[in-house]
Scaffold this active site. Sequence first.
Site, PDB file in Angstrom:
ATOM      1  N   GLY A  17       0.776  -1.234   0.000  1.00  0.00           N
ATOM      2  CA  GLY A  17       0.000   0.000   0.000  1.00  0.00           C
ATOM      3  C   GLY A  17       0.809   1.285   0.000  1.00  0.00           C
ATOM      4  O   GLY A  17       0.345   2.317   0.500  1.00  0.00           O
ATOM      5  N   ASN A  19       1.403   3.064  -2.605  1.00  0.00           N
ATOM      6  CA  ASN A  19       0.654   4.000  -3.463  1.00  0.00           C
ATOM      7  C   ASN A  19      -0.560   4.553  -2.713  1.00  0.00           C
ATOM      8  O   ASN A  19      -0.863   5.744  -2.826  1.00  0.00           O
ATOM      9  CB  ASN A  19       0.235   3.321  -4.766  1.00  0.00           C
ATOM     10  CG  ASN A  19       1.357   3.293  -5.775  1.00  0.00           C
ATOM     11  OD1 ASN A  19       1.669   4.302  -6.406  1.00  0.00           O
ATOM     12  ND2 ASN A  19       2.016   2.146  -5.907  1.00  0.00           N
ATOM     13  N   ARG A  96      -5.662  -8.620  -8.850  1.00  0.00           N
ATOM     14  CA  ARG A  96      -6.669  -9.460  -9.514  1.00  0.00           C
ATOM     15  C   ARG A  96      -7.083  -8.780 -10.807  1.00  0.00           C
ATOM     16  O   ARG A  96      -7.147  -7.555 -10.884  1.00  0.00           O
ATOM     17  CB  ARG A  96      -7.930  -9.592  -8.641  1.00  0.00           C
ATOM     18  CG  ARG A  96      -7.824 -10.557  -7.483  1.00  0.00           C
ATOM     19  CD  ARG A  96      -9.129 -10.549  -6.701  1.00  0.00           C
ATOM     20  NE  ARG A  96     -10.258 -11.030  -7.509  1.00  0.00           N
ATOM     21  CZ  ARG A  96     -10.615 -12.305  -7.605  1.00  0.00           C
ATOM     22  NH1 ARG A  96      -9.977 -13.225  -6.942  1.00  0.00           N
ATOM     23  NH2 ARG A  96     -11.649 -12.665  -8.357  1.00  0.00           N
ATOM     24  N   HIS A 114       0.560   0.812 -13.389  1.00  0.00           N
ATOM     25  CA  HIS A 114       1.350  -0.336 -13.849  1.00  0.00           C
ATOM     26  C   HIS A 114       2.828   0.067 -13.887  1.00  0.00           C
ATOM     27  O   HIS A 114       3.154   1.151 -14.368  1.00  0.00           O
ATOM     28  CB  HIS A 114       0.872  -0.753 -15.247  1.00  0.00           C
ATOM     29  CG  HIS A 114       1.614  -1.936 -15.766  1.00  0.00           C
ATOM     30  ND1 HIS A 114       1.372  -3.217 -15.298  1.00  0.00           N
ATOM     31  CD2 HIS A 114       2.612  -2.048 -16.663  1.00  0.00           C
ATOM     32  CE1 HIS A 114       2.198  -4.057 -15.894  1.00  0.00           C
ATOM     33  NE2 HIS A 114       2.961  -3.376 -16.732  1.00  0.00           N
ATOM     34  N   ASP A 146      -9.975  -1.184 -18.787  1.00  0.00           N
ATOM     35  CA  ASP A 146     -11.002  -1.714 -19.691  1.00  0.00           C
ATOM     36  C   ASP A 146     -11.010  -3.232 -19.543  1.00  0.00           C
ATOM     37  O   ASP A 146     -10.478  -3.765 -18.567  1.00  0.00           O
ATOM     38  CB  ASP A 146     -10.758  -1.237 -21.135  1.00  0.00           C
ATOM     39  CG  ASP A 146      -9.466  -1.795 -21.713  1.00  0.00           C
ATOM     40  OD1 ASP A 146      -8.826  -2.640 -21.053  1.00  0.00           O
ATOM     41  OD2 ASP A 146      -9.107  -1.403 -22.843  1.00  0.00           O
ATOM     42  N   ASP A 150      -4.116  -4.434 -18.589  1.00  0.00           N
ATOM     43  CA  ASP A 150      -3.238  -3.260 -18.762  1.00  0.00           C
ATOM     44  C   ASP A 150      -3.370  -2.628 -20.147  1.00  0.00           C
ATOM     45  O   ASP A 150      -2.388  -2.133 -20.707  1.00  0.00           O
ATOM     46  CB  ASP A 150      -1.764  -3.653 -18.488  1.00  0.00           C
ATOM     47  CG  ASP A 150      -1.572  -4.226 -17.097  1.00  0.00           C
ATOM     48  OD1 ASP A 150      -2.231  -3.745 -16.159  1.00  0.00           O
ATOM     49  OD2 ASP A 150      -0.771  -5.162 -16.939  1.00  0.00           O
ATOM     50  N   LYS A 177       9.070   5.192  -6.689  1.00  0.00           N
ATOM     51  CA  LYS A 177       9.159   6.633  -6.371  1.00  0.00           C
ATOM     52  C   LYS A 177       8.388   7.439  -7.409  1.00  0.00           C
ATOM     53  O   LYS A 177       7.684   8.402  -7.080  1.00  0.00           O
ATOM     54  CB  LYS A 177      10.617   7.076  -6.364  1.00  0.00           C
ATOM     55  CG  LYS A 177      11.327   6.708  -5.104  1.00  0.00           C
ATOM     56  CD  LYS A 177      12.622   7.498  -4.959  1.00  0.00           C
ATOM     57  CE  LYS A 177      13.315   7.102  -3.675  1.00  0.00           C
ATOM     58  NZ  LYS A 177      14.728   7.424  -3.654  1.00  0.00           N
ATOM     59  N   ALA A 178       8.545   7.049  -8.668  1.00  0.00           N
ATOM     60  CA  ALA A 178       7.811   7.740  -9.741  1.00  0.00           C
ATOM     61  C   ALA A 178       6.308   7.498  -9.597  1.00  0.00           C
ATOM     62  O   ALA A 178       5.496   8.407  -9.805  1.00  0.00           O
ATOM     63  CB  ALA A 178       8.310   7.259 -11.099  1.00  0.00           C
ATOM     64  N   GLU A 179       5.926   6.292  -9.213  1.00  0.00           N
ATOM     65  CA  GLU A 179       4.501   5.977  -9.035  1.00  0.00           C
ATOM     66  C   GLU A 179       3.867   6.904  -7.996  1.00  0.00           C
ATOM     67  O   GLU A 179       2.741   7.371  -8.174  1.00  0.00           O
ATOM     68  CB  GLU A 179       4.324   4.525  -8.570  1.00  0.00           C
ATOM     69  CG  GLU A 179       4.694   3.497  -9.614  1.00  0.00           C
ATOM     70  CD  GLU A 179       4.446   2.067  -9.142  1.00  0.00           C
ATOM     71  OE1 GLU A 179       3.913   1.862  -8.042  1.00  0.00           O
ATOM     72  OE2 GLU A 179       4.814   1.149  -9.884  1.00  0.00           O
TER      73      GLU A 179
HETATM   74  C1  GRF Z   1       3.082  -1.135  -7.666  1.00  0.00           C
HETATM   75  O1  GRF Z   1       4.382  -1.357  -8.097  1.00  0.00           O
HETATM   76  C2  GRF Z   1       2.166  -1.004  -8.833  1.00  0.00           C
HETATM   77  O2  GRF Z   1       2.791  -0.580  -9.997  1.00  0.00           O
HETATM   78  C3  GRF Z   1       1.652  -2.411  -9.034  1.00  0.00           C
HETATM   79  O3  GRF Z   1       1.587  -2.969  -7.747  1.00  0.00           O
HETATM   80  C4  GRF Z   1       2.522  -2.311  -6.890  1.00  0.00           C
HETATM   81  C5  GRF Z   1       1.800  -1.901  -5.648  1.00  0.00           C
HETATM   82  O4  GRF Z   1       2.659  -1.437  -4.650  1.00  0.00           O
HETATM   83  N1  GRF Z   1       0.392  -2.379  -9.721  1.00  0.00           N
HETATM   84  P1  GRF Z   1       2.052  -0.801  -3.318  1.00  0.00           P
HETATM   85  O5  GRF Z   1       1.152  -1.853  -2.670  1.00  0.00           O
HETATM   86  O6  GRF Z   1       1.322   0.434  -3.676  1.00  0.00           O
HETATM   87  O7  GRF Z   1       3.251  -0.530  -2.458  1.00  0.00           O
END
Ligand code: GRF
Length: 205
Positions: A17, A19, A96, A114, A146, A150, A177-179
Amino acid sequence: MPGKAPCKLGVLVSGSGTNLQAIIDSIEAGQINASICCVISNKADAYALTRAKSHGIPVVIHENKGFTDRQGYDAVTVEILREYGVELVILAGFMRILSETMVNAFPNAIMNIHPALLPAFPGLHAQQQALNYGVRYTGCTVHFVDGGTDTGPIIMQSVVQVEQDDTEDSLSARIQKAEHRTFPAAIKLYVDGKIKVEGRQVRII
Ligand code: GRF
């Protein structure tokens, strides 16, 4: 005049988690006009649940045990999301694949992140796929979901350089980090009404 009501987000998770944390932090910092109504996890031990609880966000554990197909599982997910009045669904490391039951319930209102520059390296182990291929640059992609894996319309991408001595772990850490910058930025565009989807094209208006 009162401002626009915060957009109601529902976040689906399976793992650590980070993100989710980045999104919570952006909301709490007043950068995104949204509120997270619920965090739903298909894993009872996902650390993301601890993060949500520590910010007072309601959590729902919705495991796949007892469901024989994706549609059945997703129908219950949709019910939960509706119960909480969710307007935008965020897949933040939700491991999923969604069935049409979910996709049709929230058309162009489900966002996924992704860890690659789609359409390159879809599916699992995107970072290792990038290393195996030998690309110099990879990154992350935020896209609408969709019916495919991906494949949905791309909202935002960030580029990350691949280093000579990168391992799957070191590259994944740099992409994450970019995410953590890219996902909140894409959600902000959506909640501010700045996204228009025309077929595969996402226009920022
Ligand atoms: C991320 O790397 C994202 O790109 C992928 O799953 C990972 C989730 O990481 N879809 P987190 O649980 O947010 O740390």
